[in-house]
Scaffold this motif. Structure first.
Motif, short mmCIF file in Angstrom:
data_model
loop_
_atom_site.label_atom_id
_atom_site.label_comp_id
_atom_site.label_asym_id
_atom_site.label_seq_id
_atom_site.Cartn_x
_atom_site.Cartn_y
_atom_site.Cartn_z
N GLU A 234 0.91 -0.74 -0.34
CA GLU A 234 0.23 -0.04 0.05
C GLU A 234 1.18 1.08 0.10
O GLU A 234 0.22 2.28 -0.70
N LEU A 235 1.86 0.86 1.31
CA LEU A 235 2.86 2.29 0.98
C LEU A 235 3.21 2.44 -0.67
O LEU A 235 3.29 3.91 -1.07
N LEU A 236 4.21 1.57 -1.00
CA LEU A 236 4.88 1.67 -2.24
C LEU A 236 4.30 2.13 -3.40
O LEU A 236 4.56 2.95 -4.44
N VAL A 237 2.45 1.10 -3.72
CA VAL A 237 2.43 1.80 -4.61
C VAL A 237 1.55 3.70 -4.41
O VAL A 237 1.01 4.30 -5.38
N GLY A 238 1.24 4.24 -3.57
CA GLY A 238 0.51 5.50 -3.14
C GLY A 238 2.34 7.11 -3.81
O GLY A 238 1.71 7.55 -4.57
N ILE A 239 2.66 5.94 -3.61
CA ILE A 239 4.35 6.51 -3.38
C ILE A 239 4.57 6.24 -5.13
O ILE A 239 5.09 7.76 -5.98
N VAL A 240 4.52 5.29 -5.43
CA VAL A 240 4.37 6.04 -7.48
C VAL A 240 3.91 6.17 -7.83
O VAL A 240 3.79 6.87 -8.75
N GLU A 241 2.41 6.45 -7.37
CA GLU A 241 1.10 7.47 -7.60
C GLU A 241 1.80 8.34 -8.22
O GLU A 241 1.59 9.63 -8.41
N ASP A 242 1.93 9.34 -6.68
CA ASP A 242 2.48 10.55 -6.71
C ASP A 242 3.80 10.65 -7.77
O ASP A 242 3.50 11.83 -8.43
N ALA A 243 5.03 9.76 -7.32
CA ALA A 243 5.85 10.50 -8.49
C ALA A 243 5.77 10.25 -9.88
O ALA A 243 5.82 11.11 -10.60
N ARG A 244 4.61 9.13 -10.28
CA ARG A 244 4.04 9.08 -11.27
C ARG A 244 3.11 11.01 -12.38
O ARG A 244 3.60 11.54 -12.83
N PHE A 245 3.15 11.73 -11.04
CA PHE A 245 2.09 12.75 -11.09
C PHE A 245 3.39 14.07 -11.64
O PHE A 245 2.72 14.44 -12.80
N GLU A 246 4.20 13.59 -10.71
CA GLU A 246 5.17 14.88 -11.09
C GLU A 246 5.67 14.25 -11.91
O GLU A 246 6.77 15.18 -13.07
N GLY A 247 6.18 13.40 -12.69
CA GLY A 247 6.94 12.95 -13.66
C GLY A 247 6.20 13.21 -14.69
O GLY A 247 6.96 13.54 -15.96
N VAL A 248 5.46 13.42 -14.98
CA VAL A 248 4.31 13.80 -16.28
C VAL A 248 4.95 14.96 -16.88
O VAL A 248 5.00 15.01 -17.73
N ALA A 249 5.04 16.41 -16.11
CA ALA A 249 5.32 17.21 -16.33
C ALA A 249 6.91 17.04 -16.78
O ALA A 249 7.16 17.90 -17.92
N ARG A 250 7.68 16.05 -16.75
CA ARG A 250 8.80 16.23 -17.40
C ARG A 250 9.14 15.26 -18.64
O ARG A 250 10.18 14.84 -18.68
N GLY A 251 7.44 14.64 -18.31
CA GLY A 251 7.89 13.50 -19.31
C GLY A 251 9.15 11.70 -18.85
O GLY A 251 9.79 11.09 -19.39
#
Length: 374
Positions: A234-251
């Motif tokens: 549960e912890l890693l899934v939440g962190i990875v989803e947040d990271a994906r959201f941030e990574g969209v801006a830089r591709g």
């Protein structure tokens, strides 16, 4: 000579002296008992007299006759002479032995006392292990522990000095920009909105820096908060989803390969922050259009996960230094931030009996490996 030396010297010497007097008293009592038997006319048998004294206390056949000229008279059976010369030699030998033993044990203690005095005055370069010579006992172990303690204290003090210097340097830049924005707002009231936005951004940066410093300080003091069972899936899934959201801006894409998930004992908030700092660090140094790979799963009796990016990597000599506060020199250290993310992550993981190591990937980039005890 110190007080301990004289106490040990007197103790050893009195013990030896008591032993000598005790042996002499035994011989005197045996001699007196045998003389009383002779005076009463009772024959002294070998069973009643000790084997080493029986022959000595029998009157010789020529007892009572005058000795030839030049010979010393034989003392009568009732007379007991104290051997002053052997007794004095034994006493001197015991003194020398007690002195040597006391000196042997008191000398390293004197070295330790001098070293502690020097350390109290601020001299943390002093070492006493070499001054112990060829000894191999508990006092030498104590000296080695002292040397290790002074080394650790010196490293901590140097770290505190470097940290104070780095904090002063990091705070100086946003403060300078704050002053510049305030001056611009006074000179150009028409640009008040832009100046206020700049002031707000710099205030947030200072607040972020202070918050990270407080977290780092608490971790170094051993304050990790309450521990609980944390579901790593549960912890890693939440962190990875947040990271994906941030990574969209830089591709930058985030790939998550999940294995068997378990629960670990940790402070959920600190562990979340530690893993988030590692992934954000990978995002920061990944090139545009790059990819960050996160793998996690049960590994034997431990839980492990790795974060690999496609950035420039880190020189081999700096792989340990990237976990030090404010490290931002060369390789991965060329990005933004304050250089506190990996330092906080390492201290969080160490506090919960975990480990974190960094290495360069075969295809480039940095790979951070984390292992947690289940």
């Amino acid at each position: 000579m110190g007080r301990l030396f004289w106490k040990f010297f007197l103790f050893v010497w009195l013990a030896q002296l008591a032993g000598i007097l005790g042996v002499g008293l035994v011989f005197w009592l045996e001699h007196r008992r045998t003389d009383q038997m002779v005076d009463s006319g009772r024959p002294v048998s070998m069973q009643e007299s000790p084997p080493h004294l029986g022959a000595l206390h029998r009157p010789p056949p020529d007892f009572g006759r005058l000795p030839p000229p030049g010979e010393h008279p034989v003392p009568p059976p009732g007379e007991f002479r104290i051997p002053f010369v052997p007794a004095l030699a034994t006493l001197l030998a015991s003194l020398v032995c007690a002195f040597a033993l006391a000196w042997y044990f008191a000398k390293p203690i004197r070295f330790l006392r001098e070293a502690f005095d020097a350390a109290a005055e601020g001299d943390l370069d002093i070492r006493i292990g070499r001054r112990m010579g060829g000894r191999d006992d508990e006092l030498v172990d104590l000296a080695r522990d002292f040397d290790h303690m002074t080394e650790r204290l010196r490293a901590l003090m140097e770290g505190q000095k470097n940290l104070l210097h780095d904090v002063s340097h990091e705070i100086r830049s946003p403060l300078a920009r704050l002053q510049a924005a305030i001056g611009l707002a006074r000179q150009q009231p028409s640009r008040m909105g832009d100046s206020l936005d700049r002031i707000e951004r710099e205030g947030e940066r200072i607040n972020q820096l202070v918050g990270e410093l407080l977290t780092l300080s608490r971790l170094e003091a051993g304050v990790v908060g309450a521990l609980e069972n944390v579901d790593m899936g549960e912890l890693l899934v939440g962190i990875v989803e947040d990271a994906r959201f941030e990574g969209v801006a830089r591709g930058v894409e985030i790939d998550f390969v999940a294995g068997e998930m378990v629960e670990v004992r940790a402070n959920a908030e600190l562990l979340h922050r530690a893993i988030e700092n590692i992934i954000r660090n990978a995002l920061r140094f990944s090139p545009e259009g790059g990819r960050v790979l996160v793998k996690a799963g049960l590994e034997g009796d431990c839980f492990g996960f790795s974060i690999a990016d496609q950035g420039p990597g880190v020189p081999e000599a700096d792989l340990e230094a990237i976990f030090a506060p404010f490290f931002r020199e060369g390789g991965q250290g060329s990005g933004g931030g304050y250089g506190l993310g990996l330092a906080i992550a390492k201290r969080v993981l160490v506090a919960i009996n975990g480990s974190i190591v960094a290495s360069n990937g075969e295809a480039g980039g940095l790979v951070v490996k984390v292992v947690l005890r289940v």
